[in-house]
Design an enzyme around this catalytic site. Structure first.
Site, PDB file in Angstrom:
ATOM      1  N   SER A 113       0.836  -1.198   0.000  1.00  0.00           N
ATOM      2  CA  SER A 113       0.000   0.000   0.000  1.00  0.00           C
ATOM      3  C   SER A 113       0.869   1.245   0.000  1.00  0.00           C
ATOM      4  CB  SER A 113      -0.880   0.004   1.254  1.00  0.00           C
ATOM      5  OG  SER A 113      -1.561   1.235   1.373  1.00  0.00           O
TER       6      SER A 113
ATOM      7  N   TYR B 168      -1.572  -0.313  10.264  1.00  0.00           N
ATOM      8  CA  TYR B 168      -1.715  -0.937   8.939  1.00  0.00           C
ATOM      9  C   TYR B 168      -0.564  -0.510   8.029  1.00  0.00           C
ATOM     10  CZ  TYR B 168      -3.680  -1.392   4.187  1.00  0.00           C
ATOM     11  OH  TYR B 168      -3.884  -1.671   2.855  1.00  0.00           O
TER      12      TYR B 168
HETATM   13  P1  NAP Z   1     -11.067  -6.601   0.593  1.00  0.00           P
HETATM   14  O1  NAP Z   1     -11.999  -6.303  -0.525  1.00  0.00           O
HETATM   15  O2  NAP Z   1     -11.448  -6.302   1.994  1.00  0.00           O
HETATM   16  O3  NAP Z   1     -10.578  -8.132   0.452  1.00  0.00           O
HETATM   17  C1  NAP Z   1      -9.697  -8.662   1.384  1.00  0.00           C
HETATM   18  C2  NAP Z   1      -9.493 -10.117   1.065  1.00  0.00           C
HETATM   19  O4  NAP Z   1      -8.534 -10.651   2.000  1.00  0.00           O
HETATM   20  C3  NAP Z   1     -10.759 -10.941   1.216  1.00  0.00           C
HETATM   21  O5  NAP Z   1     -10.827 -11.864   0.152  1.00  0.00           O
HETATM   22  C4  NAP Z   1     -10.552 -11.679   2.545  1.00  0.00           C
HETATM   23  O6  NAP Z   1     -11.157 -12.969   2.615  1.00  0.00           O
HETATM   24  C5  NAP Z   1      -9.045 -11.843   2.548  1.00  0.00           C
HETATM   25  N1  NAP Z   1      -8.516 -12.078   3.881  1.00  0.00           N
HETATM   26  C6  NAP Z   1      -8.600 -11.304   4.982  1.00  0.00           C
HETATM   27  N2  NAP Z   1      -8.004 -11.880   6.031  1.00  0.00           N
HETATM   28  C7  NAP Z   1      -7.540 -13.077   5.594  1.00  0.00           C
HETATM   29  C8  NAP Z   1      -6.859 -14.150   6.203  1.00  0.00           C
HETATM   30  N3  NAP Z   1      -6.512 -14.100   7.490  1.00  0.00           N
HETATM   31  N4  NAP Z   1      -6.554 -15.238   5.439  1.00  0.00           N
HETATM   32  C9  NAP Z   1      -6.897 -15.296   4.129  1.00  0.00           C
HETATM   33  N5  NAP Z   1      -7.554 -14.303   3.495  1.00  0.00           N
HETATM   34  C10 NAP Z   1      -7.878 -13.214   4.225  1.00  0.00           C
HETATM   35  O7  NAP Z   1      -9.711  -5.756   0.406  1.00  0.00           O
HETATM   36  P2  NAP Z   1      -8.906  -5.240  -0.881  1.00  0.00           P
HETATM   37  O8  NAP Z   1      -9.058  -3.775  -0.931  1.00  0.00           O
HETATM   38  O9  NAP Z   1      -9.195  -6.045  -2.077  1.00  0.00           O
HETATM   39  O10 NAP Z   1      -7.436  -5.531  -0.341  1.00  0.00           O
HETATM   40  C11 NAP Z   1      -6.599  -6.532  -0.897  1.00  0.00           C
HETATM   41  C12 NAP Z   1      -5.167  -6.151  -0.569  1.00  0.00           C
HETATM   42  O11 NAP Z   1      -4.878  -4.862  -1.114  1.00  0.00           O
HETATM   43  C13 NAP Z   1      -4.912  -6.040   0.942  1.00  0.00           C
HETATM   44  O12 NAP Z   1      -3.619  -6.571   1.245  1.00  0.00           O
HETATM   45  C14 NAP Z   1      -4.929  -4.539   1.174  1.00  0.00           C
HETATM   46  O13 NAP Z   1      -4.157  -4.169   2.296  1.00  0.00           O
HETATM   47  C15 NAP Z   1      -4.324  -4.042  -0.123  1.00  0.00           C
HETATM   48  N6  NAP Z   1      -4.620  -2.634  -0.411  1.00  0.00           N
HETATM   49  C16 NAP Z   1      -5.902  -2.202  -0.582  1.00  0.00           C
HETATM   50  C17 NAP Z   1      -6.139  -0.852  -0.831  1.00  0.00           C
HETATM   51  C18 NAP Z   1      -7.512  -0.274  -1.022  1.00  0.00           C
HETATM   52  O14 NAP Z   1      -7.652   0.962  -1.051  1.00  0.00           O
HETATM   53  N7  NAP Z   1      -8.546  -1.087  -1.172  1.00  0.00           N
HETATM   54  C19 NAP Z   1      -5.059   0.039  -0.907  1.00  0.00           C
HETATM   55  C20 NAP Z   1      -3.775  -0.445  -0.720  1.00  0.00           C
HETATM   56  C21 NAP Z   1      -3.569  -1.783  -0.486  1.00  0.00           C
HETATM   57  P3  NAP Z   1     -12.769 -13.132   2.849  1.00  0.00           P
HETATM   58  O15 NAP Z   1     -13.395 -12.721   1.552  1.00  0.00           O
HETATM   59  O16 NAP Z   1     -12.926 -14.570   3.155  1.00  0.00           O
HETATM   60  O17 NAP Z   1     -13.115 -12.223   3.978  1.00  0.00           O
END
Ligand code: NAP
Length: 250
Positions: free
Chosen positions: A145, A159
Site C-alpha cells: 500500500s 496498517y
Molecule cells: P477486501 O476487498 O477487503 O478483500 C480482502 C481479502 O482478503 C478478502 O478476500 C478476505 O477474505 C481476505 N482475507 C482477509 N483476512 C484473511 C486471512 N486471514 N486469510 C486469508 N484471506 C484473508 O480488500 P482489498 O481492498 O481487495 O485488499 C486486498 C489487498 O490490497 C490487501 O492486502 C490490502 O491491504 C491491499 N490494499 C488495498 C487498498 C484499497 O484501497 N482497497 C489500498 C492499498 C492496499 P474473505 O473474503 O474470506 O473475507
C-alpha cells in the site's frame, strides 16, 4: 519461468484479489482462490472463471495460521501440480485509530495477517519454486500500500507499518532468491474502491478522498490487477525487488 501456469491468490474472493484471479484466468493461468471467511464470494469467482472455460478452485485458509497455510499449499499442489506464481494479497486494516488508542490485539492481528501470513506463504512458495530445491522457478507479487510511505497518520499507522514490513520482505526475499529462478515484486496500491474501507468503518472513504488524488479519483481493483499480472509475466523478466505504485499519483 512464469509462462501462465498455476497461480495462488490469497484473499482472492473479493476486491483486488478477485480481480487478479479473474484476469489471471483470462491470461491462461489455472487459479487457486484462497479466502478466509467468505466462501460465497470465492465460489462466485471460481464459477465465473469456469464459465469462461478456465480452471479454478476455492480453498479456505487463514494465512496467519501456519497449519492452514501448509494445507492450502498442499491442496493447490494436489489439484494443479507445480506452483508457478503467488500473489500475497490477503490483508486487513484493523480499523481506524490513533496509535495512542490502539490495543495490542489489533496490532498483533494486523501483523499476523499482513506480515506473518505473507511470510508463511512466501516460504511455502519458495520451497516449491526454487531451482536449488528442484523447482522450476516462479514469481511472487506482494500487495502493499502507498500507506507504507505515507504512514497513515490519524487513520492507521498500524496498517501502514505492516505494509512497510511487507515492502522489506519484497526487497530482501527478491535478493535472496534471485539466483533460484524466482522474482519477487510488489504493488503499492493507492486508494482503491473495494470493501476494505467499509470493513474498516468508513464506507464512503474512497469517494471522500478522491479529490485529493492527483488523478482525481479512486482506482479500481482491475487497475491493480493489471499491474500484478504484468509483474508476474515474462514481460517483467528483468524486474525483481521492485514495488510499483498503482496509486493515481498519490
Ligand atoms: P477486501 O476487498 O477487503 O478483500 C480482502 C481479502 O482478503 C478478502 O478476500 C478476505 O477474505 C481476505 N482475507 C482477509 N483476512 C484473511 C486471512 N486471514 N486469510 C486469508 N484471506 C484473508 O480488500 P482489498 O481492498 O481487495 O485488499 C486486498 C489487498 O490490497 C490487501 O492486502 C490490502 O491491504 C491491499 N490494499 C488495498 C487498498 C484499497 O484501497 N482497497 C489500498 C492499498 C492496499 P474473505 O473474503 O474470506 O473475507
Amino acid at each position: 519461468m512464469t509462462v501462465p501456469g498455476a497461480l495462488l491468490v490469497t484473499g482472492g474472493g473479493r476486491g483486488i484479489g478477485a480481480a487478479t484471479a479473474r484476469l489471471a484466468a483470462e491470461r491462461g493461468y489455472v487459479v487457486a482462490v484462497n479466502y478466509a471467511k467468505d466462501a460465497t464470494a470465492a465460489e462466485r469467482v471460481v464459477a465465473d472463471i469456469r464459465d469462461n472455460c478456465g480452471a479454478a478452485i476455492a480453498v479456505q485458509a487463514d494465512v496467519s495460521v501456519e497449519a492452514d497455510v501448509m494445507r492450502l499449499f498442499a491442496t493447490v499442489e494436489r489439484e494443479f501440480g507445480t506452483l508457478h506464481a503467488l500473489v500475497n494479497n490477503a490483508g486487513i486494516t484493523g480499523g481506524f485509530g490513533r496509535v495512542s488508542e490502539l490495543s495490542a490485539d489489533v496490532v498483533e492481528r494486523v501483523f499476523a495477517v499482513n506480515v506473518i501470513g505473507a511470510f508463511l506463504c512466501a516460504r511455502e512458495a519458495v520451497r516449491r519454486m526454487s531451482t536449488l530445491a528442484g523447482g522450476e522457478g516462479g514469481a511472487i507479487v506482494n500487495v502493499s500500500s502507498r500507506a507504507a510511505r505515507l504512514g497513515g497518520p490519524g487513520e492507521w499507522v498500524h496498517y501502514a507499518s505492516s505494509k512497510g514490513a511487507l515492502d522489506s520482505l519484497t526487497v530482501g526475499l527478491a535478493r535472496e532468491v534471485a539466483g533460484e529462478g524466482i522474482r519477487v515484486n510488489g504493488v503499492a496500491a493507492g486508494l482503491i474502491d473495494t470493501d476494505l474501507h467499509a470493513e474498516a468503518g468508513k464506507p464512503t472513504r474512497a469517494r471522500d478522498l478522491a479529490s485529493g488524488i492527483p488523478l482525481r479519483r479512486a482506482g479500481t481493483a482491475s487497475e491493480v490487477a493489471e499491474a500484478i499480472l504484468w509483474l508476474l509475466s515474462p514481460a517483467a523478466s528483468y524486474v525483481t525487488g521492485a514495488t510499483t505504485a498503482v496509486a493515481g499519483g498519490r
